[in-house]
Design a protein around this motif. Structure first.
Motif, short mmCIF file in Angstrom:
data_model
loop_
_atom_site.label_atom_id
_atom_site.label_comp_id
_atom_site.label_asym_id
_atom_site.label_seq_id
_atom_site.Cartn_x
_atom_site.Cartn_y
_atom_site.Cartn_z
N TYR A 186 -16.55 -11.35 4.35
CA TYR A 186 -15.16 -10.98 4.01
C TYR A 186 -14.18 -11.89 4.73
CZ TYR A 186 -14.73 -7.79 8.13
OH TYR A 186 -14.70 -7.23 9.38
N CYS A 187 -13.07 -12.10 4.08
CA CYS A 187 -12.09 -13.12 4.49
C CYS A 187 -11.37 -12.72 5.78
CB CYS A 187 -11.09 -13.30 3.36
SG CYS A 187 -9.82 -14.56 3.68
N ASP A 188 -10.90 -13.74 6.51
CA ASP A 188 -10.16 -13.48 7.75
C ASP A 188 -8.90 -14.32 7.84
OD1 ASP A 188 -10.19 -12.02 10.27
OD2 ASP A 188 -10.53 -13.94 11.25
N VAL A 189 -8.47 -14.88 6.71
CA VAL A 189 -7.28 -15.72 6.81
C VAL A 189 -6.05 -14.84 7.02
CG1 VAL A 189 -5.96 -17.62 5.82
CG2 VAL A 189 -8.41 -17.48 5.43
N CYS A 190 -6.11 -13.62 6.49
CA CYS A 190 -5.19 -12.61 6.99
C CYS A 190 -6.02 -11.35 7.18
CB CYS A 190 -3.99 -12.40 6.08
SG CYS A 190 -4.28 -11.35 4.63
N PHE A 191 -5.37 -10.19 7.35
CA PHE A 191 -6.15 -9.00 7.72
C PHE A 191 -6.27 -8.01 6.56
CE2 PHE A 191 -4.35 -11.02 11.47
CZ PHE A 191 -5.55 -11.46 12.01
N TRP A 192 -6.22 -8.53 5.33
CA TRP A 192 -6.37 -7.67 4.16
C TRP A 192 -7.85 -7.39 3.89
CZ3 TRP A 192 -2.53 -4.89 2.58
CH2 TRP A 192 -2.55 -4.30 1.31
N LYS A 193 -8.73 -8.22 4.46
CA LYS A 193 -10.19 -8.00 4.43
C LYS A 193 -10.79 -8.04 3.03
CE LYS A 193 -10.43 -5.36 8.75
NZ LYS A 193 -9.23 -4.57 9.00
N CYS A 194 -10.41 -9.03 2.25
CA CYS A 194 -10.97 -9.19 0.91
C CYS A 194 -12.43 -9.61 1.02
CB CYS A 194 -10.22 -10.27 0.16
SG CYS A 194 -8.51 -9.83 -0.15
N ALA A 195 -13.30 -8.94 0.27
CA ALA A 195 -14.70 -9.33 0.26
C ALA A 195 -14.85 -10.59 -0.60
CB ALA A 195 -15.56 -8.21 -0.28
N ARG A 200 -10.99 -11.74 -6.84
CA ARG A 200 -10.07 -12.88 -6.73
C ARG A 200 -9.49 -12.97 -5.32
NH1 ARG A 200 -5.91 -11.39 -11.11
NH2 ARG A 200 -7.09 -9.46 -11.09
N LEU A 201 -9.51 -14.15 -4.73
CA LEU A 201 -8.87 -14.34 -3.43
C LEU A 201 -7.47 -14.90 -3.63
CD1 LEU A 201 -11.79 -15.91 -1.33
CD2 LEU A 201 -11.22 -13.49 -1.66
N CYS A 202 -6.64 -14.75 -2.64
CA CYS A 202 -5.32 -15.39 -2.72
C CYS A 202 -5.51 -16.87 -2.32
CB CYS A 202 -4.33 -14.65 -1.82
SG CYS A 202 -4.35 -15.15 -0.09
N PRO A 203 -4.49 -17.71 -2.49
CA PRO A 203 -4.68 -19.14 -2.19
C PRO A 203 -5.11 -19.41 -0.76
CG PRO A 203 -2.48 -18.73 -3.11
CD PRO A 203 -3.15 -17.40 -2.98
N ARG A 204 -4.68 -18.55 0.15
CA ARG A 204 -5.08 -18.75 1.56
C ARG A 204 -6.56 -18.47 1.72
NH1 ARG A 204 -1.90 -14.43 4.34
NH2 ARG A 204 -2.33 -13.39 2.37
N GLY A 205 -7.04 -17.45 1.03
CA GLY A 205 -8.46 -17.11 1.12
C GLY A 205 -9.31 -18.23 0.56
N THR A 206 -8.88 -18.76 -0.58
CA THR A 206 -9.63 -19.85 -1.21
C THR A 206 -9.64 -21.09 -0.32
OG1 THR A 206 -8.77 -19.00 -3.28
CG2 THR A 206 -9.87 -21.13 -3.39
N ASN A 243 4.73 -12.86 0.34
CA ASN A 243 3.77 -11.99 1.04
C ASN A 243 2.61 -11.82 0.06
OD1 ASN A 243 2.28 -9.65 1.48
ND2 ASN A 243 4.01 -8.35 1.95
N MET A 244 1.46 -12.41 0.40
CA MET A 244 0.35 -12.50 -0.57
C MET A 244 -0.72 -11.44 -0.35
SD MET A 244 0.91 -14.56 -2.92
CE MET A 244 -0.66 -14.82 -3.72
N HIS A 245 -0.42 -10.33 0.25
CA HIS A 245 -1.47 -9.32 0.41
C HIS A 245 -2.04 -9.00 -0.97
CE1 HIS A 245 -0.54 -7.85 4.75
NE2 HIS A 245 -1.39 -8.85 4.70
N ASN A 246 -3.26 -9.40 -1.10
CA ASN A 246 -3.92 -9.62 -2.39
C ASN A 246 -3.75 -8.48 -3.40
OD1 ASN A 246 -5.65 -10.45 -4.40
ND2 ASN A 246 -7.36 -10.94 -3.05
N THR A 247 -4.21 -7.30 -3.04
CA THR A 247 -4.21 -6.21 -4.02
C THR A 247 -2.79 -5.80 -4.40
OG1 THR A 247 -5.89 -5.45 -2.47
CG2 THR A 247 -5.78 -4.34 -4.58
S1 SF4 Z 1 -5.14 -11.51 1.06
FE1 SF4 Z 1 -5.83 -13.64 0.97
S2 SF4 Z 1 -5.96 -14.36 3.08
FE2 SF4 Z 1 -5.81 -12.12 3.12
S3 SF4 Z 1 -7.94 -11.43 3.24
FE3 SF4 Z 1 -7.38 -11.49 1.07
S4 SF4 Z 1 -7.96 -13.53 0.33
FE4 SF4 Z 1 -7.98 -13.57 2.58
#
Ligand code: SF4
Ligand SMILES: Nc1nc2c(c(=O)[nH]1)N[C@H]1C(S)=C(S)[C@@H](COP(=O)(O)OP(=O)(O)OC[C@H]3O[C@@H](n4cnc5c(=O)[nH]c(N)nc54)[C@H](O)[C@@H]3O)O[C@H]1N2
Ligand SMILES: Nc1nc2c(c(=O)[nH]1)N[C@H]1C(S)=C(S)[C@@H](COP(=O)(O)OP(=O)(O)OC[C@H]3O[C@@H](n4cnc5c(=O)[nH]c(N)nc54)[C@H](O)[C@@H]3O)O[C@H]1N2
Ligand SMILES: [Mo]
Length: 729
Positions: free
Chosen positions: A32-41, A66-72, A199-203
């Motif tokens: 799971y992602c750590d670029v922010c703290f939304w914790k997308c799997a 789907r991840l946000c651009p930061r996650g990708t 503010n790209m908090h994914n969901t």
């Molecule tokens: S919102 Fe983006 S940066 Fe944050 S955990 Fe999800 S994919 Fe990663």
């Protein structure tokens, strides 16, 4: 973002990995992602041992595949040439940035010796930890085992703290992160500053797009025409710092025109008469003078909210530490939602379903009894409502370090936070650091804060390590997600759990770590929950039984609406009038305080997010850097003409305390009020080791020398700074 090829990434790599024959082929590894703290799997792809891409995990209710651009772009962190490679110890004076490379053994032995000295002379509570993110778990465990509970996070009193307290005082519960906002089903969405899309908090962004697609009526209140504003039917370019006046006027209209949900208020509300009487004076005409928003716009938007209620969501925001009256503003937002009957209802606010039960690791050793009185409040009665689970005030620990009150703080450990980019008034942070006997910074890059450390500990990135499980529920769906290593760390970086454990052993606290590897720790937890380890590690996520999310009410047999709502503890109701606040000397019904007047020739300094960066932590990531290497200062076109400035000219900003920023590119635009400038947070790095990011753009953090502390819970309002423009070289 286009997937970057392995060869492109390899050219950016600080050390080319050996292509081990055993690693040949393509592997998909969930994490799971750590670029922010939304914790997308997510699922990472590794080709011949090289990390090539990361994508969303389709089974995850948070990312929805789907991840946000930061996650990708997050994989760039692994390839960053500016990374810390080895533990470092300071050889010059504090902040001189002179280092020697040391072994982990030397670094941790030194830290343990210093910590034991501090304990002996001042007591264990004189050590503090500042930590952001899940990776801080084991540092927290070690610090508590050592005997200190002075553990703070800038993601609380510099972020959402006042929102949580404002809602607890009003409806009896926190909003929490992930936010429980039913954006997807809302028919009217009101965003007060919340800049979804930047503010790209994914969901939330996905649900916002969904709501727009469904024809939801969007109302955006922002001095700047944000990305969200471009989707709005009503855009209200408010004068900064006056939102409370607008919210009070909206409530005045709902009450006066009897547009509020009378049944809901009668059934669940406490103290409505006293509240109603106080709303009398807040006419739209009065609010116009404060906010600059026309009275008929205030009336029209209030009526719109009432029309679609309860499927009207007045979003509570997240980063709400603006003016120092932020708990009361958040409380006013909670009250507005309550008038609309949206708390607990579809299209308003839901309650996430219950999480799956995953027992904690069964540690047998208890933390020592000690001085549990935290050092963040010199007097017991300060900030009486700063009593949540994650309440410690970072600026309070800084003050204790500076003053020695209520007792001295002599050592700081920081994990995943750059206190020089997230706390207000960096000058005070540096003064406090000068007083410390020990500063340990655990980071992945040589940040500004690392430059002041005695010892710098290089962590492996989230792509190279295990971490704590993510156990949560999003809407109706409970889940457990795992983070696991995708590739090896390129140099002598170590994961947080290893560092926390080894430090405990050096401190003589090895008994607190009965497990030896993170896999052993995780397996114990997963198995004790009766979950399938094999499935979790191969699929990345295990889903639980779905649960209800809306409030249980008479006459509604919708299986989704079966949550027993608990309101405020003192009244079992929604507190339109708060006795708890009154008892502590605060306004029981929110009132308006006008912001400080703007000095002639100055601008309000506004700041926010950009879709491709997180805080001050991604500017050196080669992929994200390439997409946005520097920030710009937004300037109204008419103002720019007066200064003879055009886009791409450079200026410096000078704040009310004489602090001058690095030079920053001008963006001339009609998308901002004439009395404001705006910049994206996190740029203007001054640490020379951050080679790509050094000197690129300007830092809002250095300009935030003024802040107003919320007397209710200690949050630091930072939107109170003014700047002038310095043109020419
Ligand atoms: S919102 Fe983006 S940066 Fe944050 S955990 Fe999800 S994919 Fe990663
Ligand atoms: N001026 C100003 N101040 C703000 C804000 C603002 O907009 N403007 N925003 C506020 C808000 S909303 C928040 S939540 C806080 C955020 O504050 P923080 O979370 O403290 O964010 P940063 O200051 O960017 O610090 C993150 C640090 O963690 C490091 N890091 C990244 N990945 C890892 C890792 O895997 N391991 C370790 N050990 N370190 C890592 C980064 O290199 C960076 O130095 O700031 C608040 N403060
Ligand atoms: N891409 C990206 N997304 C992120 C983050 C990130 O670092 N990068 N960080 C995450 C975190 S931890 C947080 S807390 C959130 C923060 O994001 P949000 O909570 O959405 O936003 P804020 O930072 O509070 O506010 C920024 C907006 O408020 C406007 N604004 C400034 N002053 C005022 C005012 O007086 N009144 C009104 N109405 N508006 C005003 C600004 O113009 C800007 O559009 O973002 C999260 N999402
Ligand atoms: Mo935040």
């Amino acid at each position: 973002m286009a997937a970057t090829s392995a060869s492109t990434l390899l050219t950016q790599c600080s050390k080319k990995p050996d292509i081990d024959p055993a690693k040949k082929g393509t592997k998909l590894i969930p994490t799971y992602c750590d670029v922010c703290f939304w914790k997308c799997a997510a699922v990472a792809t590794v080709v011949d041992g090289v990390l090539t891409k990361i994508e969303g995990n389709d089974n995850d209710p948070i990312s929805n595949g789907r991840l946000c651009p930061r996650g990708t772009g997050g994989i760039g962190a692994h390839f960053d040439k500016d990374r810390l490679t080895h533990p470092l110890m300071r050889v010059g004076g504090k902040g001189e940035d002179k280092w020697k490379k040391v072994t982990w053994d030397e670094a941790l032995t030194f830290i343990a010796k210093k910590m034991n000295q501090i304990k002996e002379v001042h007591g264990p509570e004189s050590m503090a930890l500042f930590s952001h993110g899940v990776g801080g778990s084991f540092f927290k465990h070690t610090l508590k085992a050592y005997g200190s509970h002075n553990i703070a996070a800038p993601s609380y009193a510099q972020c959402r703290g006042p929102r949580e307290i404002g809602f607890v005082l009003t409806v009896g519960d926190e909003i929490g992160a992930h936010e429980r906002t039913d954006i997807k089903n809302a028919k009217t969405v009101v965003l007060i500053g919340s800049h979804l899309g930047e503010n790209m908090h994914n969901t939330q962004v996905q649900e916002f797009a969904h709501a727009i697609g469904n024809g939801a009526h969007i109302i955006v209140v922002d001095p700047r025409y944000s990305v969200a504003a471009s989707k709005a039917k009503d855009y209200l370019p408010i004068k900064p710092g006056t939102d409370m006046a607008l919210i009070l006027a909206w409530m005045h209209v709902l009450v006066k025109e009897e547009l509020y949900d009378k049944e809901y208020v009668a059934k669940y509300g406490f103290g409505f008469e006293a509240f109603e009487a106080e709303m009398e004076e807040y006419t739209p005409e009065w609010a116009f003078i404060q906010t600059g928003i026309e009275p008929d716009v205030i009336r029209k938007t209030a009526r719109q909210m009432a029309m679609t209620a309860p499927a009207t969501l007045v979003h509570p925001g997240r980063h709400v530490t603006w003016n120092g009256d932020d708990t009361q503003r958040s409380r006013a937002i909670a009250l507005l939602n309550s008038l609309l009957g949206s708390w607990g209802r579809k299209g308003g606010f839901y309650t996430h379903a219950d999480k799956m039960s995953v027992p904690k690791y069964p540690y047998s050793k208890k933390y020592p009894e000690g001085n549990y009185r935290k050092a963040d409040r010199p007097n017991e009665n300060d900030f009486p409502f700063a009593n949540g689970a994650h309440d410690t005030l970072s600026t309070g620990l800084r003050d204790a370090t500076l003053t020695g009150k209520p007792y001295p703080i002599k050592g700081w450990i920081t994990y995943g936070t750059n206190l020089l980019s997230c706390l207000p008034d960096t000058r005070m942070t540096i003064e406090a650091i000068k007083k410390l006997d020990l500063l340990v910074v655990c980071d992945i890059v040589p940040s500004e804060l690392a430059g002041w450390a005695d010892v710098v500990l290089p962590e492996s990135t989230y792509l190279e390590r295990h971490d704590e499980l993510s156990v949560g529920a999003f809407r109706e769906q409970p889940y457990v997600t795992i983070r696991q290593p995708i590739v090896d760390a390129p140099d002598d970086q170590k994961p947080n759990w290893w560092i926390g454990r080894e430090l405990a052993i050096k401190l003589g606290l090895g008994d607190y770590y009965p497990w030896k590897t993170m896999e052993e720790y995780l397996q114990t937890r997963v198995k004790s929950a009766g979950l399938d380890w094999e499935k979790l590690t191969t699929e990345g996520i295990i889903l639980g039984e779905k649960g209800p999310i809306y409030m249980k009410e008479e006459g509604n047999d919708d299986p989704e609406a079966q949550v027993e709502m608990l309101f405020c503890e003192d009244t079992d109701k929604i507190n339109f009038y708060s006795n708890a606040l009154k008892e502590k000397g605060f306004d029981p019904v929110p009132k308006y305080t006008a912001p400080d007047p703007l000095p002639a020739g100055s601008f309000h300094l506004l700041f926010g997010r950009a879709p491709v960066h997180t805080f001050a932590k991604t500017q050196t990531n080669p992929l994200l850097h390439e997409m946005m290497p520097e920030n710009e200062v937004w300037l109204n076109a008419a103002v720019a003409r007066r200064y003879g400035l055009t886009s791409n000219d450079y200026v410096k900003l000078k704040n009310q305390d004489g602090i001058v920023s690095f030079k920053v590119k001008v963006k001339v635009t009609n998308r901002i009020r004439k009395d404001c400038v705006f910049m994206v947070h996190g740029f203007g790095h001054s640490a020379r080791g951050l080679k790509k990011a050094f000197g690129k753009g300007a830092s809002d953090a250095t300009l935030v020398t003024k802040y107003k502390t919320d007397p209710i819970m200690g949050g630091t309002g930072m939107n109170v700074n003014f700047v002038t423009l310095e043109t020419g070289e």
